[in-house]
Design a protein around this motif. Structure first.
Motif, PDB file in Angstrom:
ATOM      1  N   UNK A   1     -33.771  78.960 -68.035  1.00 33.09           N
ATOM      2  CA  UNK A   1     -32.579  78.118 -67.997  1.00 33.09           C
ATOM      3  C   UNK A   1     -32.566  77.167 -69.189  1.00 33.09           C
ATOM      4  N   UNK A   2     -31.364  76.778 -69.581  1.00 32.96           N
ATOM      5  CA  UNK A   2     -31.204  75.704 -70.554  1.00 32.96           C
ATOM      6  C   UNK A   2     -31.496  74.368 -69.875  1.00 32.96           C
ATOM      7  N   UNK A   3     -31.557  73.303 -70.658  1.00 31.26           N
ATOM      8  CA  UNK A   3     -31.890  72.000 -70.091  1.00 31.26           C
ATOM      9  C   UNK A   3     -30.789  71.442 -69.194  1.00 31.26           C
ATOM     10  N   UNK A   4     -29.581  72.012 -69.263  1.00 30.78           N
ATOM     11  CA  UNK A   4     -28.523  71.606 -68.333  1.00 30.78           C
ATOM     12  C   UNK A   4     -28.484  72.517 -67.110  1.00 30.78           C
ATOM     13  N   UNK A   5     -29.521  73.355 -66.956  1.00 31.48           N
ATOM     14  CA  UNK A   5     -29.718  74.261 -65.821  1.00 31.48           C
ATOM     15  C   UNK A   5     -28.776  75.460 -65.826  1.00 31.48           C
ATOM     16  N   UNK A   6     -28.052  75.684 -66.905  1.00 31.64           N
ATOM     17  CA  UNK A   6     -27.282  76.919 -67.022  1.00 31.64           C
ATOM     18  C   UNK A   6     -28.231  78.056 -67.391  1.00 31.64           C
ATOM     19  N   UNK A   7     -27.882  79.260 -66.969  1.00 33.11           N
ATOM     20  CA  UNK A   7     -28.743  80.414 -67.203  1.00 33.11           C
ATOM     21  C   UNK A   7     -28.803  80.754 -68.687  1.00 33.11           C
ATOM     22  N   UNK A   8     -30.023  80.925 -69.198  1.00 29.07           N
ATOM     23  CA  UNK A   8     -30.209  81.356 -70.580  1.00 29.07           C
ATOM     24  C   UNK A   8     -30.518  82.848 -70.652  1.00 29.07           C
ATOM     25  N   UNK A   9     -31.456  83.312 -69.834  1.00 24.03           N
ATOM     26  CA  UNK A   9     -31.861  84.713 -69.917  1.00 24.03           C
ATOM     27  C   UNK A   9     -32.652  85.100 -68.675  1.00 24.03           C
ATOM     28  N   UNK A  10     -32.539  86.376 -68.283  1.00 25.53           N
ATOM     29  CA  UNK A  10     -33.369  86.952 -67.230  1.00 25.53           C
ATOM     30  C   UNK A  10     -34.141  88.131 -67.811  1.00 25.53           C
TER      31      UNK A  10
ATOM     32  N   UNK B   1     -41.145  76.438 -79.846  1.00 25.89           N
ATOM     33  CA  UNK B   1     -40.962  76.000 -81.236  1.00 25.89           C
ATOM     34  C   UNK B   1     -39.565  76.254 -81.791  1.00 25.89           C
ATOM     35  N   UNK B   2     -38.956  77.399 -81.451  1.00 26.57           N
ATOM     36  CA  UNK B   2     -37.635  77.739 -81.975  1.00 26.57           C
ATOM     37  C   UNK B   2     -36.514  77.357 -81.018  1.00 26.57           C
ATOM     38  N   UNK B   3     -36.682  77.686 -79.759  1.00 25.05           N
ATOM     39  CA  UNK B   3     -35.622  77.481 -78.771  1.00 25.05           C
ATOM     40  C   UNK B   3     -35.590  76.069 -78.210  1.00 25.05           C
ATOM     41  N   UNK B   4     -36.667  75.311 -78.391  1.00 20.91           N
ATOM     42  CA  UNK B   4     -36.722  73.969 -77.832  1.00 20.91           C
ATOM     43  C   UNK B   4     -37.068  73.998 -76.352  1.00 20.91           C
TER      44      UNK B   4
ATOM     45  N   UNK C   1     -39.992  86.271 -76.963  1.00 26.30           N
ATOM     46  CA  UNK C   1     -40.631  85.523 -75.892  1.00 26.30           C
ATOM     47  C   UNK C   1     -41.746  86.354 -75.266  1.00 26.30           C
ATOM     48  N   UNK C   2     -42.795  85.676 -74.812  1.00 28.26           N
ATOM     49  CA  UNK C   2     -43.934  86.339 -74.180  1.00 28.26           C
ATOM     50  C   UNK C   2     -44.184  85.688 -72.826  1.00 28.26           C
TER      51      UNK C   2
END
Length: 265
Positions: free
Chosen positions: A58-67, A39-42, A95-96
């Motif tokens: 990952x973001x939609x361009x496949x770059x790393x967002x978070x581990x 809902x927030x991050x898309x 996030x859950x």
């Protein structure tokens, strides 16, 4: 003149349609990769690093967002990452994650599953020992979590389902959520012990059918015996060791169906 323009337009549309094809866009090095609309991050992609016990987003361009590190009790290993959400399992902005871990006790001679829910800060929200597979559905009184339970300490292992009420909100935009109409098309039982029933489309021609089986590293395994029963294929799993597997049902060179299996003994 109008007829000529119409013919040209039809030819262009035909050429564009005939050129449409499925292209490989990206390849993850991890298992259980999927997408989710938060809902927030898309939209995000996520995957499971079973070796290092991490959820990788990952973001939609496949770059790393978070581990995010997933805590692992001694003797257990990560077998599945089933849900990533912002507001299904609680109402805070973190996030859950709903994930499944597995342990085989060689002394007792059977395996044990446990379903866990935690947030990105590492706080555990739920622990269901024996839970091997989970689904979230809307209900008349809010959203519900259905956890399939397995007790392999019994010679004919028991199967049950626990239902939990959820504080968060269910969203059909969350791509983690399984469509109830397609749920009957999932392999059963899963986890499996001696055999598993794999669904095939109605009216499927069973001639020239093969089944490819892969371990969690992607290595193809020797073919196991199978037989047909209506719209189901009964695949023997008696020779498979406990763990995570992937199957692919092929007819000639076409893949008809594919999915993931858990083997527990």
């Amino acid at each position: 003149m109008k007829k000529i323009a119409l013919i040209i337009a039809l030819i262009i549309a035909f050429i564009q349609g005939s050129l449409a094809q499925i292209n490989l866009e990206h390849e993850f090095n991890w298992l259980s990769a999927a997408s989710v609309n938060l809902p927030t991050l898309g939209y995000k992609y996520y995957a499971m690093d079973a070796i290092n016990n991490k959820c990788i987003i990952y973001n939609t361009d496949y770059t790393l967002y978070k581990q995010i590190n997933i805590p692992m009790p001694s003797g257990y290993y990560l077998v599945d990452l089933q849900y990533v959400s912002e507001n299904i399992f609680n109402t805070d902005p973190q996030l859950e994650f709903l994930y499944v871990i597995y342990k085989f006790d060689s002394t007792l001679g059977y395996g044990m599953y446990s379903t866990r829910i935690m947030n990105e800060a590492g706080t555990q929200l739920l622990q269901v020992d024996g839970g091997g597979y989970s689904l979230v559905y809307p209900a008349a009184q809010g959203s519900k979590l259905f956890v399939w339970m397995y007790d392999f300490s019994l010679s004919l292992y028991s199967i049950g389902t626990r239902v939990y009420s959820l504080p968060g909100s269910y969203s059909t935009n969350n791509s983690n959520t399984v469509d109830i109409q397609t749920e009957s098309m999932l392999p059963y039982p899963n986890p499996a012990r001696d055999f598993v029933l794999l669904p095939i489309p109605k009216g499927f021609d069973v001639r020239n059918v093969t089944i490819s089986l892969f371990d969690k590293e992607g290595k193809m395994l020797p073919t196991e015996p199978f037989s047909f029963n209506g719209n189901l294929i009964k695949l023997s799993t008696i020779h498979l060791k406990p763990g995570n597997y992937y199957y692919r049902i092929n007819q000639n060179t076409t893949t008809v169906s594919s999915g993931k299996l858990l083997i527990a003994k």
